[in-house]
Design an enzyme around this catalytic site. Structure first.
Site, PDB file in Angstrom:
ATOM      1  N   HIS A  19      -0.142   0.258 -10.359  1.00  0.00           N
ATOM      2  CA  HIS A  19      -1.008  -0.574  -9.399  1.00  0.00           C
ATOM      3  C   HIS A  19      -1.491  -1.911 -10.340  1.00  0.00           C
ATOM      4  O   HIS A  19      -2.706  -2.176 -10.514  1.00  0.00           O
ATOM      5  CB  HIS A  19      -2.217  -0.131  -8.672  1.00  0.00           C
ATOM      6  CG  HIS A  19      -2.824  -0.353  -7.666  1.00  0.00           C
ATOM      7  ND1 HIS A  19      -2.960  -0.147  -6.401  1.00  0.00           N
ATOM      8  CD2 HIS A  19      -2.918  -1.997  -7.107  1.00  0.00           C
ATOM      9  CE1 HIS A  19      -3.414  -0.683  -5.239  1.00  0.00           C
ATOM     10  NE2 HIS A  19      -3.200  -2.055  -5.982  1.00  0.00           N
ATOM     11  N   GLU A  79      -2.474   7.987  -4.653  1.00  0.00           N
ATOM     12  CA  GLU A  79      -3.042   7.318  -6.190  1.00  0.00           C
ATOM     13  C   GLU A  79      -4.450   7.550  -6.634  1.00  0.00           C
ATOM     14  O   GLU A  79      -4.776   7.355  -7.772  1.00  0.00           O
ATOM     15  CB  GLU A  79      -2.583   5.862  -6.281  1.00  0.00           C
ATOM     16  CG  GLU A  79      -3.273   5.113  -5.288  1.00  0.00           C
ATOM     17  CD  GLU A  79      -2.943   3.369  -5.434  1.00  0.00           C
ATOM     18  OE1 GLU A  79      -3.583   2.697  -5.998  1.00  0.00           O
ATOM     19  OE2 GLU A  79      -1.692   3.235  -5.171  1.00  0.00           O
ATOM     20  N   ARG A 112       0.954  -0.983  -0.070  1.00  0.00           N
ATOM     21  CA  ARG A 112      -0.142  -0.069  -0.038  1.00  0.00           C
ATOM     22  C   ARG A 112       0.839   1.182   0.173  1.00  0.00           C
ATOM     23  O   ARG A 112       1.774   1.356   0.589  1.00  0.00           O
ATOM     24  CB  ARG A 112      -0.818   0.106   1.253  1.00  0.00           C
ATOM     25  CG  ARG A 112      -2.033  -0.941   0.998  1.00  0.00           C
ATOM     26  CD  ARG A 112      -3.064  -0.362   0.136  1.00  0.00           C
ATOM     27  NE  ARG A 112      -4.318  -1.101   0.046  1.00  0.00           N
ATOM     28  CZ  ARG A 112      -4.539  -2.357  -0.971  1.00  0.00           C
ATOM     29  NH1 ARG A 112      -3.444  -2.657  -1.649  1.00  0.00           N
ATOM     30  NH2 ARG A 112      -5.691  -3.010  -0.694  1.00  0.00           N
ATOM     31  N   ASP A 140       4.567  -0.090  -7.033  1.00  0.00           N
ATOM     32  CA  ASP A 140       3.497  -0.237  -7.573  1.00  0.00           C
ATOM     33  C   ASP A 140       2.226   0.514  -7.097  1.00  0.00           C
ATOM     34  O   ASP A 140       1.210   0.182  -7.608  1.00  0.00           O
ATOM     35  CB  ASP A 140       2.817  -1.820  -7.763  1.00  0.00           C
ATOM     36  CG  ASP A 140       1.638  -2.258  -8.639  1.00  0.00           C
ATOM     37  OD1 ASP A 140       1.891  -1.831  -9.831  1.00  0.00           O
ATOM     38  OD2 ASP A 140       0.982  -2.977  -8.287  1.00  0.00           O
TER      39      ASP A 140
END
Length: 314
Positions: A295, A263, A234, A258
């Site tokens: 992501h 985000e 996260r 990622d």
């Protein structure tokens, strides 16, 4: 059971449609769950949400008023839902606890290798006709020390992968897996020790109040100069402002992620030709020793199939 799917992505909808036994009872919308969109669930028994959806207390109240009694999260993490309020309102919540730990662990390794061997830079150079290797020097992963924060399903897979590379493996977790220690030489240490000793650190913990910004300037200061940091868990598990300072000082040599703590509203959307307003993300993207992916670690055929199936049958 009539179900409304919020935040439906084009790439996942075919898998969800294939997993449904009753397509007439399922509705897909691209809009995220929010206080403004919660009324769209009126007349539905259940909703399915994604990682960026807002299932806070006020939103859950609206869903409950509209008759929603079930929430299915299309992912492992549930930090975006107020579980206490859901319990109070008698709204059942289900997640996908293990859709594919291999997808996430393998993506973490892809980030490690890409950063270490300068694959993005090399690709750009050769496409421009530059076949020199002066700035493409990496290291052997063999006999290097990797620290894994969170040795659950995903972290355990990463232990096995990195054992295959011949790495010394350190782990930090509130629960110790003695079988991993026995089979793969995993050494459990505290977090400061892991940060001091590891050449590469990979984060695989869930986001809780205790893990928010767990990687901050204090722990970054303990790291070896030039440490590689990987985050596929996260975004808010790291303090991004401190990460940027660590990169600028050289304390962090490489950063692969990622996820990003801000985000929401950026990842999964196309900003081609538009200027990003997020200054921290712009700084990260401008650094040659940083790789940010949108992501996508979970985006494999196997994982998407498992997510869709589990969403309908839990």
């Amino acid at each position: 059971m009539k179900t409304l799917f919020y935040s439906t992505k084009d790439f996942e909808q075919p898998y969800l449609e294939a997993a449904s036994d009753n397509p007439q009872e399922v509705t897909f919308i691209k809009e995220a769950l929010s206080p403004q969109s919660a009324d769209k669930a009126k007349g539905f028994d259940a909703v399915s949400i994604f990682t960026g959806d807002d299932a806070s207390s006020d939103v859950l109240k609206i869903l409950h008023t509209n008759g929603v009694r079930f929430i299915a999260i299309r992912g492992t993490g549930y930090d975006n839902i107020d579980l206490n309020k859901a319990m109070e309102l008698c709204i059942a919540v289900a997640n996908v606890p293990a859709y594919s730990p291999y997808a996430i662990a393998e993506h973490a390794v892809a980030l490690m290798l890409s950063l270490n061997r300068k694959l993005i830079i090399a690709g750009k150079q050769v496409h421009a006709g530059n076949f020199t290797t002066n700035n493409l020097i990496g290291i052997d992963l063999h006999e290097k020390t990797i620290g894994i924060i969170g040795v659950g399903k995903i972290g355990s897979v990463l232990v096995k992968i990195m054992h295959g590379f011949g790495c010394r493996i350190l782990g930090y977790d509130i629960h110790e897996n003695k079988e991993l220690s026995k089979k793969y030489g995993l050494e459990y240490v505290d977090l400061p020790a892991l940060c001091r000793e590891a050449n590469i650190i990979s984060i695989h913990t869930c986001l809780t109040p205790a893990t928010k910004h767990m990687i901050n300037k204090k722990l970054i200061g303990l790291m070896q100069k030039g440490t590689m940091l990987i985050n596929t868990s996260r975004g808010a598990c790291v303090d991004t402002a401190d990460i940027i300072k660590g990169l600028e000082s050289g304390q962090i040599g490489y950063y692969g992620a990622d996820v990003y703590e801000n985000e929401k509203g950026i990842f999964f959307y196309d900003f081609t030709g538009k200027e990003l307003k997020d200054t921290m993300l712009k700084k990260l993207l401008a650094m040659p020793n940083v790789i940010i992916t949108p992501h996508q670690a979970f985006a494999t055929y196997d994982a998407l199939t498992n997510i869709a199936t589990t969403t309908f049958y839990t």
